[in-house]
Design a protein around this motif. Structure first.
Motif, mmCIF file in Angstrom:
data_model
loop_
_atom_site.group_PDB
_atom_site.id
_atom_site.type_symbol
_atom_site.label_atom_id
_atom_site.label_comp_id
_atom_site.label_asym_id
_atom_site.label_seq_id
_atom_site.Cartn_x
_atom_site.Cartn_y
_atom_site.Cartn_z
ATOM 1 N N LEU A 108 0.824 -1.207 0.000
ATOM 2 C CA LEU A 108 0.000 0.000 0.000
ATOM 3 C C LEU A 108 0.861 1.262 0.000
ATOM 4 O O LEU A 108 0.480 2.287 -0.574
ATOM 5 C CB LEU A 108 -0.947 -0.008 1.202
ATOM 6 N N HIS A 109 2.031 1.192 0.626
ATOM 7 C CA HIS A 109 2.947 2.330 0.563
ATOM 8 C C HIS A 109 3.459 2.531 -0.863
ATOM 9 O O HIS A 109 3.613 3.666 -1.322
ATOM 10 C CB HIS A 109 4.117 2.118 1.526
ATOM 11 N N LEU A 110 3.729 1.426 -1.545
ATOM 12 C CA LEU A 110 4.154 1.534 -2.946
ATOM 13 C C LEU A 110 3.024 2.107 -3.802
ATOM 14 O O LEU A 110 3.267 2.884 -4.728
ATOM 15 C CB LEU A 110 4.580 0.167 -3.479
ATOM 16 N N LEU A 111 1.804 1.712 -3.499
ATOM 17 C CA LEU A 111 0.652 2.244 -4.227
ATOM 18 C C LEU A 111 0.568 3.758 -4.045
ATOM 19 O O LEU A 111 0.259 4.494 -4.990
ATOM 20 C CB LEU A 111 -0.628 1.568 -3.738
ATOM 21 N N CYS A 112 0.876 4.230 -2.837
ATOM 22 C CA CYS A 112 0.895 5.672 -2.576
ATOM 23 C C CYS A 112 1.933 6.374 -3.444
ATOM 24 O O CYS A 112 1.743 7.531 -3.843
ATOM 25 C CB CYS A 112 1.212 5.941 -1.105
ATOM 26 N N ALA A 113 3.042 5.678 -3.705
ATOM 27 C CA ALA A 113 4.102 6.274 -4.509
ATOM 28 C C ALA A 113 3.717 6.363 -5.985
ATOM 29 O O ALA A 113 4.275 7.173 -6.724
ATOM 30 C CB ALA A 113 5.390 5.453 -4.358
ATOM 31 N N VAL A 115 0.176 6.314 -7.209
ATOM 32 C CA VAL A 115 -1.093 7.011 -7.454
ATOM 33 C C VAL A 115 -1.032 8.416 -6.856
ATOM 34 O O VAL A 115 -0.712 8.576 -5.675
ATOM 35 C CB VAL A 115 -2.276 6.240 -6.840
ATOM 36 N N PRO A 116 -1.339 9.447 -7.632
ATOM 37 C CA PRO A 116 -1.332 10.806 -7.095
ATOM 38 C C PRO A 116 -2.557 11.055 -6.219
ATOM 39 O O PRO A 116 -3.569 10.365 -6.314
ATOM 40 C CB PRO A 116 -1.378 11.673 -8.359
ATOM 41 N N GLY A 117 -2.463 12.041 -5.371
ATOM 42 C CA GLY A 117 -3.614 12.414 -4.557
ATOM 43 C C GLY A 117 -3.515 11.929 -3.133
ATOM 44 O O GLY A 117 -2.793 10.987 -2.814
ATOM 45 N N ALA A 118 -4.266 12.575 -2.251
ATOM 46 C CA ALA A 118 -4.274 12.221 -0.833
ATOM 47 C C ALA A 118 -5.066 10.943 -0.605
ATOM 48 O O ALA A 118 -6.009 10.624 -1.330
ATOM 49 C CB ALA A 118 -4.876 13.360 -0.022
ATOM 50 N N VAL A 119 -4.689 10.206 0.428
ATOM 51 C CA VAL A 119 -5.391 8.984 0.803
ATOM 52 C C VAL A 119 -6.544 9.346 1.730
ATOM 53 O O VAL A 119 -6.356 10.032 2.734
ATOM 54 C CB VAL A 119 -4.431 7.996 1.503
ATOM 55 N N LEU A 131 -6.858 1.059 -0.898
ATOM 56 C CA LEU A 131 -6.668 2.449 -0.532
ATOM 57 C C LEU A 131 -7.657 3.283 -1.331
ATOM 58 O O LEU A 131 -7.924 2.993 -2.505
ATOM 59 C CB LEU A 131 -5.243 2.925 -0.840
ATOM 60 N N ASP A 132 -8.208 4.298 -0.705
ATOM 61 C CA ASP A 132 -9.071 5.262 -1.370
ATOM 62 C C ASP A 132 -8.279 6.547 -1.576
ATOM 63 O O ASP A 132 -7.607 7.029 -0.652
ATOM 64 C CB ASP A 132 -10.315 5.563 -0.522
ATOM 65 N N PHE A 133 -8.348 7.092 -2.779
ATOM 66 C CA PHE A 133 -7.588 8.286 -3.129
ATOM 67 C C PHE A 133 -8.504 9.416 -3.556
ATOM 68 O O PHE A 133 -9.487 9.192 -4.264
ATOM 69 C CB PHE A 133 -6.617 7.998 -4.283
ATOM 70 N N ASP A 134 -8.157 10.621 -3.120
ATOM 71 C CA ASP A 134 -8.785 11.830 -3.647
ATOM 72 C C ASP A 134 -7.914 12.274 -4.814
ATOM 73 O O ASP A 134 -6.858 12.888 -4.616
ATOM 74 C CB ASP A 134 -8.843 12.910 -2.563
ATOM 75 N N VAL A 135 -8.315 11.932 -6.016
ATOM 76 C CA VAL A 135 -7.454 12.154 -7.181
ATOM 77 C C VAL A 135 -7.970 13.321 -8.020
ATOM 78 O O VAL A 135 -9.172 13.431 -8.281
ATOM 79 C CB VAL A 135 -7.354 10.882 -8.056
ATOM 80 N N PRO A 136 -7.070 14.193 -8.474
ATOM 81 C CA PRO A 136 -7.509 15.321 -9.306
ATOM 82 C C PRO A 136 -8.003 14.879 -10.669
ATOM 83 O O PRO A 136 -8.864 15.512 -11.270
ATOM 84 C CB PRO A 136 -6.236 16.180 -9.425
ATOM 85 N N THR A 178 -2.416 10.798 4.429
ATOM 86 C CA THR A 178 -3.751 10.328 4.770
ATOM 87 C C THR A 178 -4.601 11.447 5.338
ATOM 88 O O THR A 178 -4.230 12.079 6.326
ATOM 89 C CB THR A 178 -3.679 9.175 5.790
ATOM 90 N N MET A 179 -5.750 11.680 4.717
ATOM 91 C CA MET A 179 -6.660 12.715 5.177
ATOM 92 C C MET A 179 -7.507 12.238 6.355
ATOM 93 O O MET A 179 -7.891 13.029 7.204
ATOM 94 C CB MET A 179 -7.583 13.144 4.032
ATOM 95 N N SER A 180 -7.806 10.934 6.411
ATOM 96 C CA SER A 180 -8.758 10.423 7.391
ATOM 97 C C SER A 180 -8.140 10.154 8.754
ATOM 98 O O SER A 180 -8.830 10.180 9.773
ATOM 99 C CB SER A 180 -9.401 9.132 6.869
ATOM 100 N N VAL A 181 -6.835 9.858 8.799
ATOM 101 C CA VAL A 181 -6.169 9.535 10.060
ATOM 102 C C VAL A 181 -4.906 10.363 10.172
ATOM 103 O O VAL A 181 -4.047 10.321 9.295
ATOM 104 C CB VAL A 181 -5.811 8.032 10.136
ATOM 105 N N LYS A 182 -4.789 11.101 11.263
ATOM 106 C CA LYS A 182 -3.591 11.891 11.512
ATOM 107 C C LYS A 182 -2.629 11.100 12.388
ATOM 108 O O LYS A 182 -3.049 10.392 13.302
ATOM 109 C CB LYS A 182 -3.953 13.212 12.206
ATOM 110 N N PRO A 183 -1.319 11.200 12.126
ATOM 111 C CA PRO A 183 -0.357 10.463 12.937
ATOM 112 C C PRO A 183 -0.382 10.942 14.379
ATOM 113 O O PRO A 183 -0.590 12.137 14.638
ATOM 114 C CB PRO A 183 0.986 10.781 12.268
ATOM 115 N N PRO A 184 -0.194 10.028 15.334
ATOM 116 C CA PRO A 184 -0.207 10.430 16.745
ATOM 117 C C PRO A 184 1.002 11.308 17.077
ATOM 118 O O PRO A 184 2.127 11.001 16.710
ATOM 119 C CB PRO A 184 -0.144 9.097 17.494
#
Length: 242
Positions: A108-113, A115-119, A131-136, A178-184
């Motif tokens: 999934l990290h590779l997928l982030c690399a 696919v453009p856009g925020a998760v 993974l769900d992406f907000d893609v332009p 990631t838009m839905s979860v912020k790192p602690p």
């Protein structure tokens, strides 16, 4: 509680001492079990002690014990015999399931690399992950994404954890995909997962899950489908090829 999976996600078996045990779960002084969080399911496995044993069907963060630091509850089967407090137990995780989660999570990290856009969301699974992406752009090319991810897998890039301070993360907000979860934050440091070398980074973002040491361990993946979940929201589902 010592989180053994932080130091070595490949460790399968270890001893521990029971701190407490009740219907809500079993608390140990140290654990191999990754608790459900960050889209990755909790580990399963078993606890064995002198005179008894029980299957562990889930591991969860003990939210009621947050004031005591990182705590993991080991959830036994209903009506299971529980080990007494103070007992020394041998804990063993379901390695095949954990390893598939490690391979999937790294993918999934590779997928982030690729696919453009925020998760906007995601889920790690032993059989399928997404993974769900907000893609332009309104469309994503399934075959192109699959080829690009598999090329990164075959290149056998190194994977390692790093830490940065809360202040460093605040100064580099682009690290958070990631838009839905912020790192602690608040403990002074944040874990990052880095794929690639320091001078050729493939992906770098906050993550507390378990991952493989090199991308080649993933093997290969198939993009199962890409779904339209909104005006700009695209869900990419994938599966391991073995």
């Amino acid at each position: 509680m010592t989180l053994l999976f932080r130091d070595d996600p490949y460790q399968v078996e270890a001893d521990a001492v029971v701190v407490a045990a009740g219907p809500e779960g079993i608390l140990l002084d140290r654990t191999l079990f990754y608790p459900n969080g960050g889209g990755q399911p909790g580990d399963t496995g078993s606890l064995t002690w002198d005179g008894g044993s029980t299957a562990i069907i889930d591991a969860r963060k003990a939210e009621a014990l947050v004031e005591r630091g990182d705590q993991v509850l080991h959830i036994p089967t209903p009506d299971a015999v529980l080990p007494p407090a103070g007992a020394r137990v041998t804990q063993k995780i379901d390695w095949e399931r954990r390893y598939r989660h490690m391979r999937m999570h790294t993918t999934l990290h590779l997928l982030c690399a690729v696919v453009p856009g925020a998760v906007t969301g995601g889920q790690v699974g032993a059989d399928r992950s997404r993974l769900d992406f907000d893609v332009p752009s309104a469309s994503l090319d399934k075959e192109q994404i699959e080829t690009a991810v598999n090329e990164l897998i075959a290149a056998n890039h190194p994977v390692r954890e790093r830490t940065i301070t809360d202040a460093e993360l605040e100064a580099t907000p682009d690290l958070v995909r990631t838009m839905s979860v912020k790192p602690p934050t608040g403990s002074g440091s944040v874990r990052l997962l880095q794929i690639g070398t320091d001078d050729a980074i493939i992906d770098l973002q906050p993550c507390g899950g378990t991952h493989v040491a090199r991308t080649g361990e993933i093997g290969g993946i198939t993009i199962v489908k890409i779904e339209n979940k909104g005006k700009q929201n695209r869900r990419v589902q994938l599966a391991l090829r073995d």
